[in-house]
Design a protein around this motif. Structure first.
Motif, mmCIF file in Angstrom:
data_model
loop_
_atom_site.group_PDB
_atom_site.id
_atom_site.type_symbol
_atom_site.label_atom_id
_atom_site.label_comp_id
_atom_site.label_asym_id
_atom_site.label_seq_id
_atom_site.Cartn_x
_atom_site.Cartn_y
_atom_site.Cartn_z
ATOM 1 N N ALA A 1 0.842 -1.188 0.000
ATOM 2 C CA ALA A 1 0.000 0.000 0.000
ATOM 3 C C ALA A 1 0.880 1.242 0.000
ATOM 4 O O ALA A 1 0.626 2.207 -0.695
ATOM 5 C CB ALA A 1 -0.898 0.002 1.237
ATOM 6 N N THR B 1 2.190 1.919 -3.566
ATOM 7 C CA THR B 1 1.156 2.542 -4.376
ATOM 8 C C THR B 1 1.093 4.042 -4.102
ATOM 9 O O THR B 1 1.038 4.860 -4.997
ATOM 10 C CB THR B 1 -0.235 1.958 -4.017
ATOM 11 N N ARG B 2 1.138 4.336 -2.852
ATOM 12 C CA ARG B 2 0.964 5.712 -2.444
ATOM 13 C C ARG B 2 2.091 6.583 -3.005
ATOM 14 O O ARG B 2 1.857 7.618 -3.604
ATOM 15 C CB ARG B 2 0.952 5.780 -0.930
ATOM 16 N N SER C 1 1.965 7.171 -6.901
ATOM 17 C CA SER C 1 1.003 8.118 -7.446
ATOM 18 C C SER C 1 1.219 9.528 -6.909
ATOM 19 O O SER C 1 0.605 10.477 -7.358
ATOM 20 C CB SER C 1 -0.425 7.651 -7.138
ATOM 21 N N LYS C 2 2.099 9.642 -5.957
ATOM 22 C CA LYS C 2 2.285 10.966 -5.394
ATOM 23 C C LYS C 2 3.170 11.837 -6.282
ATOM 24 O O LYS C 2 3.051 13.060 -6.306
ATOM 25 C CB LYS C 2 2.920 10.849 -4.003
ATOM 26 N N GLY D 1 3.683 11.634 -9.810
ATOM 27 C CA GLY D 1 3.123 12.030 -11.092
ATOM 28 C C GLY D 1 2.184 13.212 -10.979
ATOM 29 O O GLY D 1 1.658 13.501 -9.920
ATOM 30 N N ALA E 1 -0.516 13.211 -12.491
ATOM 31 C CA ALA E 1 -1.795 12.628 -12.885
ATOM 32 C C ALA E 1 -2.930 13.063 -11.973
ATOM 33 O O ALA E 1 -4.054 13.239 -12.409
ATOM 34 C CB ALA E 1 -1.693 11.114 -12.881
ATOM 35 N N ASN E 2 -2.612 13.246 -10.708
ATOM 36 C CA ASN E 2 -3.672 13.551 -9.772
ATOM 37 C C ASN E 2 -3.700 15.023 -9.376
ATOM 38 O O ASN E 2 -4.210 15.380 -8.331
ATOM 39 C CB ASN E 2 -3.521 12.682 -8.535
ATOM 40 N N ALA E 3 -3.146 15.857 -10.206
ATOM 41 C CA ALA E 3 -3.142 17.279 -9.901
ATOM 42 C C ALA E 3 -4.570 17.803 -9.920
ATOM 43 O O ALA E 3 -5.384 17.423 -10.752
ATOM 44 C CB ALA E 3 -2.296 18.033 -10.916
#
Lengths: 318, 318
Positions: A2, A5-6, A9-10, A12, A14-16
């Motif tokens: 976990a 994963t965290r 994705s932190k 990139g 991508a989650n802006a």
DNA sequence: TCGATTATGCTCAGGATAAGTATAAGCCAA
DNA sequence: TTGGCTTATACTTATCCTGAGCATAATCGA
């Protein structure tokens, strides 16, 4: 796992997302609570949180000052909203609103600004219970709420809806609870009785009095009013809204304006005095009707001396 | 004008940021408050807010479930943090943390997860005042705080520092206020008495007992504890942490565990009963020492019947 | 001088709270 | 079987807080 994963994705982009800072800026003038509004009184001061801002609060202060010419004093965070579909922007990229409550004294807004002070009861007519509701509004509200409750499918749901309405709006002999501002607004939204609900494409019947706002700004405002109404009871925040010197009646009127309810004069004074929140200035109010009143000022010492007001656990001394 | 500025900067990706969702997930077992932790007990469950998440809460639920195998029940938002320099990441792009408080019953964590339940007083030893502080800790704290106060430049500042320390930590004959969890943590941070302060490159002297966490997770935890301690006094949230059936003593022990203080047994029962928060199940607790106690269950009805507990304004009836 | 208006002091009853006393009901070891 | 330990539960007492109202004071203007 976990954790991996965290981290992945932190980094990139991508989650802006984007974050908006929204201010519920309150003042009380002549016994009426006001809020700062822009965009022809249809929105709260707000702006995006940017790289240049060192913190959320500084960003907020920058935006409010830019839009209203009014520097912020007392500020506290309210809530962070992010529901899609609320505010009409169902398909937009993720945007969250971080809202703040600010307290000041009313001040002239600088030239060239579209900002104004608007009475907050324009947006929430049903929240002013100081003189009771105008009969027409009371009747409209009750009947629309009853109709909404009746329109539920099962009798169980109908009963449930009516109970919610009765509790939040003090119907059926129940007491009015001035702190349920947000619950009342959300219920009206759910019942399709306000323009925002129509805009967000929910089924609406007729609409109830009260000025709408852009996005979910009226929801944010409701959150701010609720917070303030709760807070004046256990923290000396009213004084942020008062001039340096004031009479006890002026103080009372301000509290009543915020709470939307009347208080018992003598007991209010007893409360204020026993808590030693104020001290006499020695001066007497001029230009008044009736017996002249002493002027008081806030005892700033209390902020340092005490931490808060109250507990409710039956603590043990041993 | 101001409006134009706002719109312009809203479209570009220039102000894109990332948002983390962080959970303070609480349970109480055997009279000890626990929190869910990951990363070898050094962090709270958390993860970025992503496009796929329909709302902040759903995003949070997804992350917690992925990291701990534990589905969330009762959840409320805590606070949104964004200070640069807190958490060591001074030069990183803007990232904000949106924190939530969740309440559950302890449950076995699924296989293959790094999540654990940790006692929250491991992170805040000074917050457990049920048996008074261990003398050594009390002494260390007092002397370090006094040293910090004395190290201020002017006597005015020294006095000010000591007053803050005395109020928040209940020194100099003052009462302990269990709700000031965050203020105490922030003061210790400012005084350089905890590892996080050292990490963020503030001058530190010796450090005080208490396990640190990554980033500003311990600050978020402090916020959660403070919120919960305040809330159990006016909302029936303790029951989220209780099994379906419990004795009044178990309930009391849970409250005491959360509050970090002992309560008066008989008065506690009176309070619970007069508010009609519970009802007898008819059963009697087994496996107990002493006289067997009746088992109770939470009366879920109260949530519908009432709105909240109390007001403190001297309202007028007329 | 009377009436209207506001300020301010005081009383009183009822309820909530803190603290403590007393008794009940189990278990266990002597 | 009893006495001691432990917890449960019922009551009592003094104090404080709260809601409500009465009474009086001070000022202005008709």
């Amino acid at each position: 796992m976990a954790g991996a994963t965290r981290k992945a994705s932190k980094t990139g982009a991508a989650n802006a997302i984007t974050a908006d800072l929204v201010a519920v800026l309150v003042a009380v003038t002549d016994g009426e609570p006001k809020i700062m509004t822009i965009a022809n009184d249809g929105a709260l001061p707000s702006g995006p949180f940017e790289f240049a801002h060192r913190s959320l609060q500084t960003g907020l202060r920058a935006w409010v000052e830019a839009q209203t010419g009014h520097p912020l004093g007392y500020v506290e965070q309210l809530y962070t909203f992010a529901d899609r579909g609320r505010g009409g922007d169902a398909k937009s990229p993720h945007s969250i609103s971080i809202s703040y409550l600010g307290l000041t004294r009313e001040d002239k807004v600088g030239q060239g600004f579209q900002a104004h002070w608007s009475g907050w009861y324009e947006y929430f007519p049903w929240e002013d219970q100081r003189a009771g509701l105008p009969t027409s509004l009371a009747k409209t509200l009750a009947s629309r709420l009853r109709a909404w409750a009746k329109s539920a499918e099962t009798t169980g749901l109908q009963r449930e809806r009516w109970q919610r309405a009765a509790i939040t709006f003090g119907l059926d002999e129940r007491d009015w609870n001035e702190e349920l501002v947000l619950q009342r607004y959300e219920l009206l939204y759910e019942a399709g009785l306000i323009p925002e609900a129509a805009r967000d494409r929910r089924s609406t019947s007729a609409v109830i009095p009260g000025r709408p706002m852009t996005g979910d700004h009226r929801r944010i405002l409701a959150t701010g009013i609720a917070r303030l109404r709760a807070k004046i009871k256990y923290r000396p925040v009213v004084f942020e809204l008062m001039p340096a010197e004031f009479t006890l009646l002026q103080l009372q009127r301000s509290v009543e304006a915020l709470a939307g309810r009347l208080v018992h004069k003598q007991n209010f004074r007893r409360l204020i005095e026993q808590q030693q929140l104020v001290e006499e200035t020695g001066a007497i109010a001029a230009d008044t009707v009736g017996r002249p009143a002493k002027l008081f000022r806030f005892r700033h010492g209390v902020l340092a001396e005490r931490a808060v007001a109250g507990t409710k656990l039956p603590l043990s001394r041993t």
